[in-house]
Design a protein around this motif. Structure first.
Motif, mmCIF file in Angstrom:
data_model
loop_
_atom_site.group_PDB
_atom_site.id
_atom_site.type_symbol
_atom_site.label_atom_id
_atom_site.label_comp_id
_atom_site.label_asym_id
_atom_site.label_seq_id
_atom_site.Cartn_x
_atom_site.Cartn_y
_atom_site.Cartn_z
ATOM 1 N N LYS A 58 26.096 26.191 53.424
ATOM 2 C CA LYS A 58 25.679 25.163 52.472
ATOM 3 C C LYS A 58 25.011 25.858 51.289
ATOM 4 O O LYS A 58 23.884 26.333 51.388
ATOM 5 C CB LYS A 58 24.716 24.174 53.123
ATOM 6 C CG LYS A 58 24.286 23.043 52.193
ATOM 7 C CD LYS A 58 23.350 22.073 52.916
ATOM 8 C CE LYS A 58 22.908 20.942 52.004
ATOM 9 N NZ LYS A 58 21.988 20.003 52.714
ATOM 10 N N SER A 119 24.401 24.819 57.971
ATOM 11 C CA SER A 119 24.247 23.407 58.315
ATOM 12 C C SER A 119 25.270 23.008 59.365
ATOM 13 O O SER A 119 26.212 23.760 59.661
ATOM 14 C CB SER A 119 24.415 22.525 57.072
ATOM 15 O OG SER A 119 25.780 22.424 56.706
ATOM 16 N N THR A 120 25.099 21.811 59.906
ATOM 17 C CA THR A 120 26.113 21.235 60.785
ATOM 18 C C THR A 120 27.248 20.678 59.935
ATOM 19 O O THR A 120 27.171 20.635 58.690
ATOM 20 C CB THR A 120 25.522 20.091 61.621
ATOM 21 O OG1 THR A 120 25.208 18.995 60.736
ATOM 22 C CG2 THR A 120 24.252 20.522 62.341
ATOM 23 N N HIS A 122 27.864 17.769 59.500
ATOM 24 C CA HIS A 122 27.361 16.560 58.840
ATOM 25 C C HIS A 122 26.308 16.876 57.777
ATOM 26 O O HIS A 122 25.673 15.964 57.243
ATOM 27 C CB HIS A 122 26.781 15.606 59.876
ATOM 28 C CG HIS A 122 27.767 15.176 60.916
ATOM 29 N ND1 HIS A 122 28.843 14.369 60.631
ATOM 30 C CD2 HIS A 122 27.869 15.480 62.239
ATOM 31 C CE1 HIS A 122 29.556 14.172 61.733
ATOM 32 N NE2 HIS A 122 28.981 14.833 62.720
ATOM 33 N N VAL A 124 23.452 18.604 58.104
ATOM 34 C CA VAL A 124 22.070 18.789 58.556
ATOM 35 C C VAL A 124 21.764 20.277 58.609
ATOM 36 O O VAL A 124 22.440 21.036 59.312
ATOM 37 C CB VAL A 124 21.855 18.156 59.943
ATOM 38 C CG1 VAL A 124 20.432 18.392 60.426
ATOM 39 C CG2 VAL A 124 22.165 16.660 59.905
ATOM 40 N N GLU A 125 20.764 20.705 57.870
ATOM 41 C CA GLU A 125 20.452 22.129 57.800
ATOM 42 C C GLU A 125 19.877 22.636 59.116
ATOM 43 O O GLU A 125 19.066 21.964 59.755
ATOM 44 C CB GLU A 125 19.483 22.401 56.651
ATOM 45 C CG GLU A 125 20.098 22.105 55.289
ATOM 46 C CD GLU A 125 19.179 22.413 54.132
ATOM 47 O OE1 GLU A 125 18.109 23.042 54.354
ATOM 48 O OE2 GLU A 125 19.514 22.017 52.997
#
Length: 211
Positions: A58, A119-120, A122, A124-125
């Motif tokens: 990310k 991150s995932t 989705h 999310v870090e």
């Protein structure tokens, strides 16, 4: 010993610009489509492909205009002066360069550098020990890539980030776990390249790199 961007050896390196254009990163690497040199974009795509399923790069910042770089320098210089009363000019330059590069050698201004995390799928870090852009003062030094004051999970995530980016030839700035570059003067010094291949560049992007 950590080599900082204020080190005279960085500024002494020649720049032989490759004329590689700035491109906007694809959405899966950078939701904001940050700009970087095309050669950097290609390496980020390759690094992302080497991550385990469910984990993504990310990128939150790439190319930075000189005026913004100077604003960050001024703001952080004031913070450092507050934390170190009576600091002299030379020591101030050294301390400031732990967090923001001198304008003349700034990797972000050349389009060579990214600030990024993991991150995932989705967005999310993942835990990395500090937030991106946590200063040495605020983080108590945990922003340093090799800090021992972070959790085992954060250490594993930093190591994963370092592995995939190092495998494509990118170089980390050791006082900022999130800052990686390719082609700038600092990269040249750390890799033994005869010259940097990226100098300052204006933000006139070409089309987004391949997704």
């Amino acid at each position: 010993m950590t080599i900082l961007l204020s080190d005279p050896r960085v500024a002494a390196l020649e720049v032989r610009d490759s004329a590689s254009p700035l491109v906007a990163l694809p959405h899966h690497l950078s939701p904001d489509h940050c700009l970087v040199r095309a050669e950097v974009a290609a390496r980020l795509v390759e690094a992302a492909a080497a991550l385990p399923d469910g984990v993504r790069l990310k990128v939150v910042e790439g190319h930075r205009e000189p005026v913004l770089q100077q604003e960050i320098i001024a703001r952080y210089s004031a913070e450092v002066c507050g934390a170190h009363p009576g600091v002299g000019p030379a020591e101030l330059d050294r301390l400031v360069s732990r967090f923001v590069a001198p304008l003349a050698v700034a990797p972000h201004v050349s389009g060579s550098a990214v600030d990024l995390t993991l991150s995932t799928d989705h967005g999310v870090e993942l835990p990395m020990g500090t937030a991106i852009d946590a200063t040495p003062e605020v983080s108590g030094g945990r922003c340093y890539t090799e800090s021992v004051e972070i959790s085992a999970e954060a250490r594993a995530n930093r190591n994963l980030l370092a592995r995939v980016l190092g495998d494509v030839g990118m170089v980390n700035y050791p006082t900022e776990w999130w800052h990686w570059s390719w082609g700038d003067r600092y990269w040249a010094l750390m890799t033994g390249a005869p010259a940097a291949v990226h100098g300052p560049i204006a933000a006139v992007p070409s089309t987004p790199s391949a997704a």
